[in-house]
Write a protein that holds these residues in place. Structure first.
Motif, PDB file in Angstrom:
ATOM      1  N   PHE A  56       2.604 -57.804  10.336  1.00 20.94           N
ATOM      2  CA  PHE A  56       2.959 -57.504   8.945  1.00 20.94           C
ATOM      3  C   PHE A  56       3.918 -56.318   8.878  1.00 20.94           C
ATOM      4  O   PHE A  56       4.995 -56.400   8.291  1.00 20.94           O
ATOM      5  N   ALA A  58       5.627 -54.892  11.295  1.00 25.87           N
ATOM      6  CA  ALA A  58       6.873 -55.108  12.048  1.00 25.87           C
ATOM      7  C   ALA A  58       7.914 -55.768  11.148  1.00 25.87           C
ATOM      8  O   ALA A  58       9.077 -55.350  11.100  1.00 25.87           O
ATOM      9  N   CYS A  59       7.480 -56.772  10.396  1.00 28.16           N
ATOM     10  CA  CYS A  59       8.433 -57.499   9.551  1.00 28.16           C
ATOM     11  C   CYS A  59       8.905 -56.651   8.381  1.00 28.16           C
ATOM     12  O   CYS A  59      10.074 -56.710   8.000  1.00 28.16           O
ATOM     13  N   VAL A  60       7.990 -55.870   7.795  1.00 26.73           N
ATOM     14  CA  VAL A  60       8.398 -55.011   6.679  1.00 26.73           C
ATOM     15  C   VAL A  60       9.420 -53.987   7.166  1.00 26.73           C
ATOM     16  O   VAL A  60      10.478 -53.794   6.551  1.00 26.73           O
ATOM     17  N   LEU A  62      11.316 -54.213   9.813  1.00 23.24           N
ATOM     18  CA  LEU A  62      12.532 -54.961  10.175  1.00 23.24           C
ATOM     19  C   LEU A  62      13.425 -55.167   8.957  1.00 23.24           C
ATOM     20  O   LEU A  62      14.625 -54.884   8.978  1.00 23.24           O
ATOM     21  N   VAL A  63      12.815 -55.647   7.868  1.00 23.12           N
ATOM     22  CA  VAL A  63      13.605 -55.962   6.676  1.00 23.12           C
ATOM     23  C   VAL A  63      14.151 -54.690   6.028  1.00 23.12           C
ATOM     24  O   VAL A  63      15.322 -54.634   5.633  1.00 23.12           O
TER      25      VAL A  63
ATOM     26  N   PHE B 254      17.849 -57.592  13.698  1.00 24.70           N
ATOM     27  CA  PHE B 254      18.261 -56.835  12.506  1.00 24.70           C
ATOM     28  C   PHE B 254      19.507 -57.475  11.895  1.00 24.70           C
ATOM     29  O   PHE B 254      19.628 -57.617  10.684  1.00 24.70           O
ATOM     30  N   PHE B 379       7.268 -57.158  18.876  1.00 25.36           N
ATOM     31  CA  PHE B 379       8.059 -56.937  17.661  1.00 25.36           C
ATOM     32  C   PHE B 379       9.114 -58.040  17.527  1.00 25.36           C
ATOM     33  O   PHE B 379       9.320 -58.618  16.454  1.00 25.36           O
ATOM     34  N   PHE B 461       0.633 -63.253   9.516  1.00 22.07           N
ATOM     35  CA  PHE B 461       0.878 -61.994   8.807  1.00 22.07           C
ATOM     36  C   PHE B 461       2.372 -61.675   8.715  1.00 22.07           C
ATOM     37  O   PHE B 461       2.808 -61.021   7.768  1.00 22.07           O
ATOM     38  N   LEU B 469       7.572 -59.562   0.467  1.00 22.80           N
ATOM     39  CA  LEU B 469       8.889 -58.968   0.235  1.00 22.80           C
ATOM     40  C   LEU B 469       9.725 -59.840  -0.696  1.00 22.80           C
ATOM     41  O   LEU B 469      10.489 -59.350  -1.523  1.00 22.80           O
TER      42      LEU B 469
END
Lengths: 82, 565
Positions: A56, A58-60, A62-63, B254, B379, B461, B469
C-alpha cells in the motif's frame, strides 16, 4: 453494435461495490496473518501485515514522487520537434 | 540430420522467399519456418558444431547446451506468435524483417565465439530497425535512426572488446568473460546497451513506441532478451550487476506512472523486468541464474501479450495515449480479457507465469541475505502491478468512457493473443515443464502457503492504493505530454551546445583570418615532421590501437552526424 446498451460498470454505485469488495478481500487476506506463520528469510517480513502495508505505502509513495517528478520532467508533446 | 547446419539460416534464408508469396500460402509458409526450426532444435544433440577455421581461430556457429536451447525455444515460439499476429499485414518488408530479425537473434544465441556473435548482433540491429521505419512517418524515421545508431554503437563495443579480449587471452570463445580485462569491460558495455542498463536505456522507450502495431510486438521479444542471454553467458556472478539490476528495477516505474503513451509505459516496464533478470545474473547462484532465464522466458510471452493488446488498440482506435482512451472494453472485450491475462502475468499473480519465475530471483536474493536489493525488488513488484498491471488495462479499456467505438481486433490477432495468454497461464499452473528446461536442476517450489499469501497481500493492497488515490483524485491524470529522460542529453543539450559552438566559431573566424594563416603554416610544418621515417603518420601501429582509433573515429562520426542534424 447496439449503442444504448447498459453496462454494469457504467453505474458508479457498482464501482463502489467493487471498491468495497476489494477492501473486504484485502482485510480477509490480512486476517490470515493472525494464524498462518509465514516462512521468511528476513525477520521483518514475518511481521503482521508486512506485505499488505508495504504494498500500500510503496504505491502511494511511488505515485506521489512520480507526480512531483512531472514538475521537472514533463514537456509538451512537440518538445523535440521545436 | 546434420548438426552442423546453423539453425538460424532456416529463418534468415527462408525469409528470402516471402516476397514471392501472397495470401494464405505466405502465412502457411511463414508459420512453417519457425515450426521447422523448432523441430530441428528438438532433434539436436548437445555440443559444438558447425566449426570454421578463420585467422587461426575456430569459429563455432552452433553451440548447443541448455542455456542456448531454452532461448532458442522461446525465440522460435515468439517468432511463430508474431507470424500469426501480423498475418493481416500487407507490407512485405515487415514480414521479411521480422523473420531475419528472429533468425539473427537465434544465430546469436547459438554462437560459440565472439566473432559469430558480433555478425548476428549487427544483423539484429539492421533488420529490426525496418520494423520502426515501416511506420513510414517522419518521427518514426528519426527514432529509427537513433535506435540504429545506438545498436551499432553496441556492436562496435562488442567488436573492439572482442578484439582486445582475443589479444589478451588468445581466444575468441564466447564463454565466461568477466571484468578482469579492458576487453571484458567493453563487451559488458555492449551487452549493457542491449539490456538497456540505466543511462544506456533510453533507446528502448524512444524507439519501440514508434514501431508499427505489429512491429513493437516483434521488437519486444528479441533485442533485450538477447542481451540477457549474453549477460548470463559471459558475466554470471558479477556482483556489480546486482546493483545495476536493482536500480533498473526501480527507477523506470516512476517514469511509467506519469507516461501517457501506453506502449512507452510498457517499454519502461520492460526495463523494470529486465532489472530483475540482471539481479539474478549478478547473484549468479544456480537458483538465481535459473530465475533470470525462466523470467526472461515468461517475460517474452507476457510482454508480447501486452504489446499485442496495445497494438490491437492502436490499430482499431488509432492511438494508445492514455489521455485519449477509455471504455474500450465495450468495443474490444476479447482484447481486454487477453490484456488482463498479460497484466496478471507481469504482476506475478498466483497461477500466472510471473509468479513462478520472478519469485525465484526474489528467493535467491533473500537467500544471499541481500536485504536492500530484496526490498527494492519488492517495491518494484508492487510498482509493476501498479503501472503495467493496473494502469495499462485501466486507462485503455476502463476509466472514463472516451466515446471511442471501434471494431474488435482482427481474428488473427485474437488467435495470437489467445495462444500467448494460454501459455502465460500454462506456465503459471504447470511450472515444472518450464523448470525442466532451465540450465540447472530446480528444487524451488513456488506454491507454498506463505508465498501465495504474501504475494496476494502485496498485490491486493497495491490495487487498494491505486483505487484510493483514484477516488480521492490524488492520482495524476493522463496528460498529453512527454517526459524527458536521458535522451534529453543527446536530443536537446547536445545539438544546442553544437550550435552555440558553431556560432562562436564563426565569430572567431570573422575576426581572425591572419592568425589563422600563421596557424596553417605551423600545421604544414608539423605534418611534414610526422611524415619522415618513424614519424607519427608513417610508423606501423599495433592492431590493438588501430581498433581503438577506428572506434574513436566512428564514435566521432556518430556524434557529428547526430549534432549536425
Amino acid at each position: 453494435m447496439s449503442e444504448p446498451k447498459d453496462y454494469w460498470l457504467d453505474h458508479s454505485e457498482n464501482v463502489t461495490k467493487l471498491f468495497k469488495g476489494l477492501w473486504a478481500v484485502g482485510l480477509a487476506l490480512l486476517s490470515i496473518d493472525l494464524f498462518l506463520h509465514r516462512h521468511e528469510e528476513f525477520g521483518f517480513a514475518t511481521w503482521f501485515g508486512f506485505y499488505g502495508i508495504f504494498g500500500f505505502f510503496a504505491c502511494v509513495v511511488l505515485v506521489l514522487v512520480a507526480k512531483k517528478l512531472r514538475v521537472v520532467l514533463m514537456r509538451p508533446e512537440d518538445y523535440y520537434e521545436r | 540430420m546434420n548438426a552442423d547446419f546453423p539453425v538460424a539460416l532456416i529463418l534468415i534464408l527462408g525469409a528470402a522467399l516471402v516476397p514471392l508469396l501472397r495470401g494464405g500460402l505466405r502465412t502457411v509458409y511463414m508459420a512453417l519456418l519457425p515450426l521447422a526450426s523448432f523441430v530441428w532444435l528438438l532433434a539436436l544433440p548437445q555440443g559444438e558444431f558447425a566449426q570454421l577455421q578463420l585467422f587461426g581461430q575456430s569459429l563455432v556457429l552452433m553451440r548447443v547446451d541448455r542455456l542456448s536451447l531454452i532461448f532458442g525455444y522461446i525465440f522460435l515460439i515468439a517468432s511463430l506468435l508474431n507470424v500469426i499476429y501480423a498475418q493481416h499485414v500487407e507490407d512485405t518488408v515487415q514480414h521479411v524483417a521480422s523473420l531475419v530479425y528472429a533468425g539473427s537473434a537465434i544465430g546469436a544465441v547459438f554462437a560459440g565465439d565472439l566473432m559469430t556473435l558480433f555478425v548476428y548482433w549487427e544483423l539484429t540491429a539492421i533488420s529490426s530497425v525496418l520494423l520502426i521505419w515501416a511506420r513510414r512517418r517522419e518521427s518514426a524515421f528519426r527514432a529509427g535512426m537513433r535506435y540504429l545508431l545506438v545498436q551499432l554503437l553496441s556492436g562496435m563495443f562488442l567488436l573492439v572488446g572482442g578484439l582486445l579480449h582475443w589479444y589478451a587471452t588468445g581466444s575468441l570463445e564466447f564463454g565466461q568473460i568477466g571484468l578482469s580485462g579492458a576487453g571484458g569491460v567493453l563487451i559488458l558495455i555492449a551487452f549493457g546497451i542491449k539490456c538497456a542498463f540505466p543511462f544506456l536505456h533510453n533507446w528502448l522507450q524512444d524507439a519501440y513506441p514508434e514501431a508499427t502495431p505489429t512491429g513493437a510486438v516483434v521488437l519486444s521479444a528479441f533485442t533485450t532478451k538477447l542481451g540477457i542471454y549474453a549477460l548470463a553467458r559471459a558475466y554470471p556472478g558479477t556482483e556489480m550487476l546486482i546493483w545495476v539490476g536493482t536500480v533498473m528495477a526501480a527507477f523506470p516505474i516512476f517514469f511509467a506512472v506519469i507516461e501517457n503513451d501506453l506502449r512507452r509505459v510498457l517499454a519502461y516496464s520492460m526495463n523494470n523486468q529486465i532489472g530483475f533478470m540482471v539481479v539474478g545474473i549478478g547473484i549468479g547462484s544456480e537458483l538465481a541464474i535459473n530465475g533470470a532465464v525462466a523470467h526472461a522466458f515468461a517475460d517474452i510471452l507476457f510482454k508480447a501479450l501486452l504489446f499485442m493488446s496495445m497494438g490491437a488498440v492502436l490499430l482499431r482506435a488509432g492511438t494508445v495515449k492514455g489521455s485519449e482512451l477509455g471504455g474500450l472494453y465495450k468495443s474490444m472485450p476479447w482484447t481486454t480479457g487477453f490484456c488482463l491475462v498479460g497484466a496478471a502475468s507481469i504482476s506475478a499473480f498466483p497461477l500466472f507465469s510471473g509468479f513462478v519465475t520472478k519469485s525465484m530471483i526474489m528467493s535467491a536474493a533473500a537467500g544471499e541475505g541481500l536485504q536492500l536489493t530484496w526490498l527494492v525488488l519488492l517495491f518494484a513488484s508492487a510498482g509493476v502491478f501498479h503501472h503495467a498491471g493496473i494502469k495499462i488495462p485501466y486507462f485503455a479499456f476502463f476509466s472514463h468512457d472516451s466515446g471511442i467505438r471501434c471494431e474488435e481486433a482482427p481474428r488473427n490477432m485474437l488467435l495470437a493473443m489467445a495462444i500467448t495468454a494460454a501459455l502465460c497461464i500454462g506456465i503459471g499452473v504447470f511450472p515444472r515443464t518450464l523448470y525442466s528446461l532451465l540450465p540447472y536442476a530446480v528444487a524451488y517450489e513456488p506454491y507454498t502457503a506463505s508465498h501465495v499469501l504474501a504475494q496476494l497481500q502485496l498485490l491486493i493492497f497495491s490495487a487498494l492504493a491505486f483505487s484510493v488515490l483514484m477516488r480521492t483524485g490524488i492520482y495524476p491524470p493522463e496528460l498529453r505530454s512527454i517526459n524527458i529522460d536521458s535522451d534529453w542529453f543527446y536530443r536537446k543539450a547536445g545539438p544546442l551546445a553544437a550550435r552555440s559552438i558553431a556560432t562562436a566559431w564563426k565569430h572567431l573566424l570573422a575576426g581572425g583570418s591572419e592568425v589563422l594563416s600563421a596557424q596553417a603554416a605551423e600545421f604544414g610544418d608539423s605534418f611534414a615532421r610526422h611524415r619522415q621515417p618513424d614519424g607519427l603518420l608513417v610508423r606501423s601501429w599495433p592492431t590493438r590501437s588501430m581498433a581503438m582509433w577506428v572506434m574513436v573515429m566512428l564514435l566521432a562520426y556518430l556524434l557529428v552526424y547526430y549534432l549536425g542534424k
